[in-house]
Design an enzyme around this catalytic site. Sequence first.
Site, PDB file in Angstrom:
ATOM      1  N   GLU A 153      44.321  39.479  34.174  1.00 13.90           N
ATOM      2  CA  GLU A 153      45.078  40.326  35.111  1.00 13.90           C
ATOM      3  C   GLU A 153      46.508  39.845  35.375  1.00 13.90           C
ATOM      4  OE1 GLU A 153      42.538  40.628  38.547  1.00 13.90           O
ATOM      5  OE2 GLU A 153      40.933  41.563  37.414  1.00 13.90           O
ATOM      6  N   ASN A 204      42.405  39.488  29.257  1.00 14.97           N
ATOM      7  CA  ASN A 204      41.529  40.451  29.940  1.00 14.97           C
ATOM      8  C   ASN A 204      42.276  41.124  31.089  1.00 14.97           C
ATOM      9  OD1 ASN A 204      38.708  41.400  30.258  1.00 14.97           O
ATOM     10  ND2 ASN A 204      38.763  40.328  32.223  1.00 14.97           N
ATOM     11  N   HIS A 258      36.810  49.395  34.690  1.00 11.86           N
ATOM     12  CA  HIS A 258      36.255  49.782  35.993  1.00 11.86           C
ATOM     13  C   HIS A 258      36.730  51.205  36.284  1.00 11.86           C
ATOM     14  CE1 HIS A 258      34.856  45.778  36.931  1.00 11.86           C
ATOM     15  NE2 HIS A 258      36.045  45.270  36.696  1.00 11.86           N
ATOM     16  N   GLU A 274      33.935  44.524  31.608  1.00 13.11           N
ATOM     17  CA  GLU A 274      33.424  44.605  32.992  1.00 13.11           C
ATOM     18  C   GLU A 274      33.069  46.050  33.343  1.00 13.11           C
ATOM     19  OE1 GLU A 274      36.176  42.750  35.742  1.00 13.11           O
ATOM     20  OE2 GLU A 274      36.610  41.103  34.355  1.00 13.11           O
ATOM     21  N   ASP A 292      31.943  49.457  34.610  1.00 12.56           N
ATOM     22  CA  ASP A 292      31.162  50.163  35.627  1.00 12.56           C
ATOM     23  C   ASP A 292      31.860  51.493  35.899  1.00 12.56           C
ATOM     24  OD1 ASP A 292      33.297  49.141  37.195  1.00 12.56           O
ATOM     25  OD2 ASP A 292      32.011  47.774  38.313  1.00 12.56           O
TER      26      ASP A 292
HETATM   27  O1  G3I Z   1      29.753  33.235  48.058  1.00 21.42           O
HETATM   28  C1  G3I Z   1      30.458  33.597  49.233  1.00 21.42           C
HETATM   29  C2  G3I Z   1      29.579  33.498  50.446  1.00 21.42           C
HETATM   30  O2  G3I Z   1      29.199  32.154  50.628  1.00 21.42           O
HETATM   31  C3  G3I Z   1      30.336  34.022  51.647  1.00 21.42           C
HETATM   32  O3  G3I Z   1      29.500  34.029  52.761  1.00 21.42           O
HETATM   33  C4  G3I Z   1      30.837  35.425  51.400  1.00 21.42           C
HETATM   34  C5  G3I Z   1      31.671  35.963  52.558  1.00 21.42           C
HETATM   35  O4  G3I Z   1      32.716  36.782  52.115  1.00 21.42           O
HETATM   36  O5  G3I Z   1      31.649  35.414  50.260  1.00 21.42           O
HETATM   37  C6  G3I Z   1      30.965  35.006  49.075  1.00 21.42           C
HETATM   38  O6  G3I Z   1      31.857  35.013  48.016  1.00 21.42           O
HETATM   39  C7  G3I Z   1      32.186  36.291  47.506  1.00 21.42           C
HETATM   40  C8  G3I Z   1      31.826  36.337  46.040  1.00 21.42           C
HETATM   41  O7  G3I Z   1      32.244  37.553  45.473  1.00 21.42           O
HETATM   42  C9  G3I Z   1      30.334  36.204  45.791  1.00 21.42           C
HETATM   43  O8  G3I Z   1      29.651  37.293  46.348  1.00 21.42           O
HETATM   44  C10 G3I Z   1      33.663  36.514  47.692  1.00 21.42           C
HETATM   45  O9  G3I Z   1      33.980  36.618  49.071  1.00 21.42           O
HETATM   46  C11 G3I Z   1      34.097  37.758  46.978  1.00 21.42           C
HETATM   47  O10 G3I Z   1      35.516  37.827  47.005  1.00 21.42           O
HETATM   48  C12 G3I Z   1      33.649  37.716  45.526  1.00 21.42           C
HETATM   49  O11 G3I Z   1      33.981  38.937  44.934  1.00 21.42           O
HETATM   50  C13 G3I Z   1      34.083  38.898  43.526  1.00 21.42           C
HETATM   51  C14 G3I Z   1      35.472  39.339  43.105  1.00 21.42           C
HETATM   52  O12 G3I Z   1      35.541  39.373  41.693  1.00 21.42           O
HETATM   53  C15 G3I Z   1      36.536  38.392  43.621  1.00 21.42           C
HETATM   54  O13 G3I Z   1      37.767  38.626  43.055  1.00 21.42           O
HETATM   55  C16 G3I Z   1      33.035  39.826  42.952  1.00 21.42           C
HETATM   56  O14 G3I Z   1      31.728  39.285  43.200  1.00 21.42           O
HETATM   57  C17 G3I Z   1      33.232  39.969  41.442  1.00 21.42           C
HETATM   58  O15 G3I Z   1      32.402  40.994  40.965  1.00 21.42           O
HETATM   59  C18 G3I Z   1      34.677  40.357  41.154  1.00 21.42           C
HETATM   60  O16 G3I Z   1      34.856  40.434  39.766  1.00 21.42           O
HETATM   61  C19 G3I Z   1      36.159  40.813  39.323  1.00 21.42           C
HETATM   62  C20 G3I Z   1      36.442  40.071  38.028  1.00 21.42           C
HETATM   63  O17 G3I Z   1      36.287  38.682  38.227  1.00 21.42           O
HETATM   64  C21 G3I Z   1      37.827  40.401  37.500  1.00 21.42           C
HETATM   65  N1  G3I Z   1      38.020  41.828  37.381  1.00 21.42           N
HETATM   66  C22 G3I Z   1      37.715  42.615  38.583  1.00 21.42           C
HETATM   67  C23 G3I Z   1      36.304  42.322  39.057  1.00 21.42           C
HETATM   68  C24 G3I Z   1      35.947  43.185  40.268  1.00 21.42           C
HETATM   69  O18 G3I Z   1      36.750  42.893  41.370  1.00 21.42           O
END
Ligand code: G3I
Length: 305
Positions: free
Chosen positions: A127, A169, A206, A235, A237
């Site tokens: 990105e 990516n 996405h 990725e 969806d």
């Molecule tokens: O693990 C913590 C947890 O301990 C905490 O209580 C909670 C509270 O917010 O957060 C949890 O972490 C979260 C994590 O996902 C696991 O669920 C983060 O806040 C959250 O920001 C994170 O989101 C991820 C996101 O990337 C962050 O940028 C998504 O799961 C993940 O699917 C998403 O994936 C991205 C790719 O890496 C890049 N392309 C876009 C894609 C979708 O956004």
Amino acid sequence: ATTLGASAAQTGRYFGTAISAGKLGDSAYTTIAAREFDMVTAENEMKLDATEPNQGQFNYSAGDRVANWATSNGKRLRGHTLAWHSQQPGWMQNMSGSTLRTAMLNHVTQVATHYKGKIYAWDVVNEAFADGSSGARRDSNLQRTGNDWIEAAFRAARAADPAAKLCYNDYNIDDWSHAKTQAVYSMVRDFKSRGVPIDCVGLQAHFNSGNPVPGNFTSTVSGFAALGVDVQITELDIQGSGTDQANKYRTVVNACLAVPRCTGITVWGVRDSDSWRASDTPLLFDNGGNKKAAYNATLDALNVV
Ligand code: G3I
């Protein structure tokens, strides 16, 4: 064939999913994942904040849980991601200039070395381009270290793990006519012409109502492939439900099948409830783990050839 992975394998491709380490204890989740997919991407566990929470102190525990699950279930791994403006650990967010450049390159080297020999393809840089019509790089602390930060990251990754394919990516590079798509195309062409190591482009894919599957998606896949790189849908969806969503999945699968260098497709999660945007119900299995119309369309499309 009767599963996504086996069906994709008929044409030499893979069909993968994002896996979350925290869900590996959920047997409904792991049963579907083990049965259907033959490629795994760690959804968050190999990112910068996870793997280097304190500078110079690397933590591979969650990433290794995903990697070990993949290996013990006979699946290959995509690595995601070595250098990104987002999900940086706090110490890195506050860095700039040559200090940051050195720290970023050390991160790339250390993480790629830890997983050396286990990764089919790394999303080396994620990105790095801006949305909209500018075609410019995205502003970030990494970009402000100099425009050559991306090629420096790719060279460090190649040196650390010569066998891994190295991918750039991004999202919103699915429509061939968009400035962002053309900007990434120009960078990859430049890298190929100057011998900067790059092997693949990852189209995140996405899709939702505001960002639909573009009518020229096949042209985008073939356009990147014409540069002499693989293309991977990394990725996938698609917001929606029913026949409409199923048809969109079919379109994306057919675009990949139409291009010999489109080597595989990864969906960004298993069940709708596992998605980062669960309310869009964007995946192939419903919250109960049942196959959706989108699953059947995807499987059928993979089996046509
Ligand atoms: O693990 C913590 C947890 O301990 C905490 O209580 C909670 C509270 O917010 O957060 C949890 O972490 C979260 C994590 O996902 C696991 O669920 C983060 O806040 C959250 O920001 C994170 O989101 C991820 C996101 O990337 C962050 O940028 C998504 O799961 C993940 O699917 C998403 O994936 C991205 C790719 O890496 C890049 N392309 C876009 C894609 C979708 O956004």
